[in-house]
Scaffold this active site. Structure first.
Site, PDB file in Angstrom:
ATOM      1  N   HIS A  94       0.806  -1.399   0.139  1.00  0.00           N
ATOM      2  CA  HIS A  94      -0.052  -0.073  -0.021  1.00  0.00           C
ATOM      3  C   HIS A  94       0.840   1.350  -0.013  1.00  0.00           C
ATOM      4  O   HIS A  94       1.818   1.406   0.632  1.00  0.00           O
ATOM      5  CB  HIS A  94      -0.881  -0.012   1.241  1.00  0.00           C
ATOM      6  CG  HIS A  94      -0.574   0.141   2.665  1.00  0.00           C
ATOM      7  ND1 HIS A  94      -0.189   1.337   3.190  1.00  0.00           N
ATOM      8  CD2 HIS A  94      -0.226  -0.976   3.530  1.00  0.00           C
ATOM      9  CE1 HIS A  94       0.325   1.052   4.471  1.00  0.00           C
ATOM     10  NE2 HIS A  94       0.197  -0.285   4.701  1.00  0.00           N
TER      11      HIS A  94
ATOM     12  N   ASP B 233       6.265   0.779   6.432  1.00  0.00           N
ATOM     13  CA  ASP B 233       4.869   0.521   6.415  1.00  0.00           C
ATOM     14  C   ASP B 233       4.206   1.731   5.603  1.00  0.00           C
ATOM     15  O   ASP B 233       3.787   2.720   5.986  1.00  0.00           O
ATOM     16  CB  ASP B 233       4.310   0.397   7.674  1.00  0.00           C
ATOM     17  CG  ASP B 233       2.682   0.225   7.846  1.00  0.00           C
ATOM     18  OD1 ASP B 233       2.090  -0.015   6.787  1.00  0.00           O
ATOM     19  OD2 ASP B 233       1.952   0.550   8.705  1.00  0.00           O
TER      20      ASP B 233
ATOM     21  N   GLU C 206      -4.880   2.001   2.894  1.00  0.00           N
ATOM     22  CA  GLU C 206      -4.742   0.777   3.736  1.00  0.00           C
ATOM     23  C   GLU C 206      -4.999   1.300   5.127  1.00  0.00           C
ATOM     24  O   GLU C 206      -5.523   0.519   5.950  1.00  0.00           O
ATOM     25  CB  GLU C 206      -3.446   0.100   3.597  1.00  0.00           C
ATOM     26  CG  GLU C 206      -3.608  -1.420   4.507  1.00  0.00           C
ATOM     27  CD  GLU C 206      -3.295  -1.437   5.635  1.00  0.00           C
ATOM     28  OE1 GLU C 206      -3.116  -2.539   6.457  1.00  0.00           O
ATOM     29  OE2 GLU C 206      -2.633  -0.388   6.076  1.00  0.00           O
ATOM     30  N   GLU C 207      -4.469   2.330   5.571  1.00  0.00           N
ATOM     31  CA  GLU C 207      -4.322   2.785   6.904  1.00  0.00           C
ATOM     32  C   GLU C 207      -5.596   3.081   7.459  1.00  0.00           C
ATOM     33  O   GLU C 207      -5.885   2.959   8.732  1.00  0.00           O
ATOM     34  CB  GLU C 207      -3.168   3.883   6.945  1.00  0.00           C
ATOM     35  CG  GLU C 207      -1.790   3.512   6.551  1.00  0.00           C
ATOM     36  CD  GLU C 207      -1.326   2.417   7.842  1.00  0.00           C
ATOM     37  OE1 GLU C 207      -2.067   1.782   8.563  1.00  0.00           O
ATOM     38  OE2 GLU C 207       0.030   2.077   7.416  1.00  0.00           O
TER      39      GLU C 207
ATOM     40  N   ASP D  26       3.353  -6.357   3.313  1.00  0.00           N
ATOM     41  CA  ASP D  26       3.071  -5.250   4.524  1.00  0.00           C
ATOM     42  C   ASP D  26       3.586  -5.490   5.573  1.00  0.00           C
ATOM     43  O   ASP D  26       2.427  -5.297   6.655  1.00  0.00           O
ATOM     44  CB  ASP D  26       1.455  -4.785   4.171  1.00  0.00           C
ATOM     45  CG  ASP D  26       0.875  -3.479   4.828  1.00  0.00           C
ATOM     46  OD1 ASP D  26       1.979  -3.072   5.210  1.00  0.00           O
ATOM     47  OD2 ASP D  26      -0.230  -3.579   5.371  1.00  0.00           O
TER      48      ASP D  26
ATOM     49  N   HIS E 144       4.055   3.017  12.435  1.00  0.00           N
ATOM     50  CA  HIS E 144       3.236   4.159  12.687  1.00  0.00           C
ATOM     51  C   HIS E 144       3.716   5.328  13.420  1.00  0.00           C
ATOM     52  O   HIS E 144       3.057   5.982  14.191  1.00  0.00           O
ATOM     53  CB  HIS E 144       1.789   3.696  13.353  1.00  0.00           C
ATOM     54  CG  HIS E 144       1.122   2.712  12.651  1.00  0.00           C
ATOM     55  ND1 HIS E 144      -0.285   2.520  13.061  1.00  0.00           N
ATOM     56  CD2 HIS E 144       1.232   2.294  11.356  1.00  0.00           C
ATOM     57  CE1 HIS E 144      -0.800   1.736  12.143  1.00  0.00           C
ATOM     58  NE2 HIS E 144       0.031   1.510  10.995  1.00  0.00           N
TER      59      HIS E 144
END
Lengths: 456, 456
Positions: free
Chosen positions: B278, B290, B324-325, B352, B422
């Protein structure tokens, strides 16, 4: 039916044993990941003490600190083993640059370990680039005399396992100065053993062999980035001259120590299982991966057994060897002393490939014992260990001999190791706590199994 | 003898095939490690473009850049697929502190993704610490009303695989605000999903479900270090008040894109093998692990096949999913469009889980296909891949349906992933070039095998 019953009982016992082994490995891993002491130990060793080159203040502090920490574990014995080690110092920051036309390329270099200095005011010379010792020899003295030899064979990135790439390259560093000196070169510059392209020079031992002191020529490593840049310059300016200065020096042998701690075996106190790493490091970083990690992991094996209340059958001994990097005097002294005392080692395990996520072990082992190890392999699956194979064990346990001994080396993931190896970025922040702890747990697990089942 | 001869021929063919597969995997890995484009792609995506939260400028630049790069590979088709995505912005730097007696503890926090803001001047409230949603519910509205709920259950370090620890914790982040809001809380603070103790808050989506907008309460993550500190403060000062302010806002849906590139299959052009990651990321770091890594690895699969001159039987499609997030709108749109066109996917592989050293794959797969995969396992041994098991594939390919499809996820080493996930340190320097390349090579190898042998 007697035979049938016995067989049933035997199988039941075996399954019971296997279950208790799995439980023990589980306990070891849980404890390492939640109560592990190796990470704070390494933090102190790296950040409060720092580099630990043989004969340095850092090495002495490392000896005192690890001994004191081992003494707090309630072991049966903690002691120092005297060993004479070479003391070599880097001296002032090394300088090298190449002048070509009106331009100047400054090179990021560092003296190779045990190298001699340049003349006090440095040296100036033309440069001849080679990719191998064979290429150097083919050139002969007539093309080499008076020049600085630049060894520029990169580590081969096609090797999935980086130690193979290192093995295919390191002869330039270990033998380059000796061979170039024979042909009348005035110095050597060696491309750093690093798979990354960056500006950090990576040191490491150069070996003059029996070259008389007066005929030894200075050797330095150059960063991969500057090795590439220098090679480019030489294409357009083959007669460019290098200025090269370093002030490193050898100060003779001094007293140092291997640090030893042990838990006495309940059943076979005279049979020893050794787990170890080396306490000395190069001087540019703080030696966190090479090999602070191996030391604190070895200490953690003993700490784990104490925390879990495990009383080993064999004597379990952690040895923090001195001087792996430039002499292996600790390993040699340990073996000599062991021989003198008539000690018997059945298994020796070294961790000296970085504190990264463990992948398995490589064994110096005969077929019968390898068969036993292969039977243990499923026990390690929950911890993602999958490599159980023949191979090099460790430099420090290399000299160790016993009538019957199995040797092994922990094999962590190798991808990042040479990014840091022998360079200024071999520092604590490059070590991941869990990876370090999982390595210690893997070591304790294998030691436990050899303790339970012995060798064949 | 006829039968015997046929069998011999068959075995010879099989062995020949196996040999050519091994050679192909070897070529893939050599090319990835020496000519790979994924690392420079990721460098640009991370360092020149940066964070790519859905609807942001960064996301738009990421779309344009990856499309342009795919167009340079000489693929059969490169295109954008429209998708409406939520646009959420963090606003000003969040502020939180706890006042107790004459002291003040500043907390390192960040708004959770999709959270509402606090009142403009912030809010002040007493704090109630809980370890789980169940504990919260047991407290009931009478103990929660008017308070800020502090969810402080740590990731369990005993899990060897860190995704399990994440799975055991993330309900606090995804459902904490919704559940606390129902009981009249004025806000929530959630311990960061991080196994390390450090001062970085880790964001991630919080999900209000069907809670009316007026009843949504603001939610933020607090660093593990400050979560521990806050918990300590609350022990001695249970009535301590928190001040908490954040200005994040939701701006509605905006147009964005999935990026798609493909090589048409020679034999089965209508059967598709998908490889993807993603393109969107959270906004604190630059989304290197990520999931910039998964995107450039997916692109590299196509690049590898082009470089090696491999002409696949099936259509190989790389999809860089958007969103995606915080919505999975890209994955949902891709499936809807695929259904509309009557496309048939036989295999989908997502990366991912970070750009770390690959360990293997987890499969959503039936028994017959798993048997085939297990037969391929030895082919991956030289590359140190050892995990081939049932498990989650990927969030973006989750919605994808076909009459018969195998889905898989790349499984890199997970130890370091949640150190960065994140958070502001999900940056390019945390990615190792070789690890990234080996992941891409592993993906290309598996795609190659599914292309050769199809699914059962």
């Amino acid at each position: 039916m007697k035979y049938g019953l016995s067989l049933t009982l035997l199988l039941a016992f075996q399954s019971l044993f296997a279950q208790s082994d799995a439980q023990m490995l589980d306990r070891i891993h849980r404890s390492a990941l939640t109560q592990g002491q190796c990470y704070p130990w390494l933090e102190h060793l790296s950040n409060s003490i720092g580099a630990r080159l043989s004969g340095s203040d850092g090495a002495a502090k490392g000896v005192a600190y690890t001994k004191a920490q081992l003494e707090q574990l309630g072991l049966d014995r903690v002691y120092l083993q005297e060993v004479m080690v070479p003391k070599w110092e880097r001296g002032e920051k090394e300088v090298a640059y190449v002048q070509f036309g009106k331009e100047r390329l400054d090179l990021s270099i560092c003296a190779l370990g045990m190298s001699v200095a340049t003349p006090k005011n440095g040296l100036e010379a033309e440069i001849i680039e080679v990719k191998s010792l064979d290429e150097l020899k083919a050139l002969g003295a007539e093309n080499v005399r008076g020049k600085l030899v630049f060894f520029n064979r990169p580590m081969d990135p096609e090797h999935v396992e980086t130690f193979r790439a290192y093995g295919g390259c390191v002869d330039q560093r270990s033998s380059g100065a000796r061979e170039a000196g024979k042909l009348g070169a005035v110095g050597v510059l060696v491309r750093s053993m690093n798979l990354r392209i960056d500006d950090l020079p990576h040191t490491g031992m150069t070996n003059y062999g029996d070259t008389p002191e007066s005929q030894r020529i200075p050797a330095a490593a150059v960063s991969t980035l500057d090795a590439n840049a220098l090679s480019e310059v030489l294409k357009s300016h083959p007669n460019a001259k290098i200025y090269f200065r370093q002030t490193c020096r050898y100060l003779g042998e001094v007293l140092s120590y291997n640090v030893v701690g042990e838990i006495k075996g309940t059943t076979f106190p005279d049979k020893i299982i050794l787990v170890g790493g080396h306490l000395d490091s190069w001087d540019l970083g703080d030696g966190s991966h090479d090999d602070g990690a191996g030391c604190v992991q070895s200490m953690e094996v003993l700490a784990l057994f104490k925390r879990l209340g495990y009383r080993p059958k064999h004597t379990i001994r952690a040895v923090l060897f001195m001087n792996e990097e430039n002499g292996v005097k600790g390993g040699l002294q340990y073996e000599a002393e062991s021989k003198r005392l008539g000690e018997q080692h059945i298994f020796a395990l070294e961790s000296d490939a970085g504190g990264f996520a463990p992948r398995g072990f490589s064994f110096e082992i005969d077929a019968a014992n390898m068969e036993q190890v292969q039977q243990w392999k499923p026990l390690f699956e929950p911890y993602l260990l999958h490599l159980f194979r023949q191979g090099h064990s460790g430099v420090d346990i290399g000299p160790l001999q016993s009538p019957k001994i199995v040797k092994a080396g922990l094999q962590p993931d190798s991808q990042r190791y040479f990014d840091h190896h022998h360079a200024a970025n071999d520092t604590f922040d490059a070590v991941n706590k869990r990876e370090l702890e999982l390595g210690a747990a893997a070591m304790a697990s294998l030691v436990y199994l050899f303790d339970q089942y012995g060798i064949r």
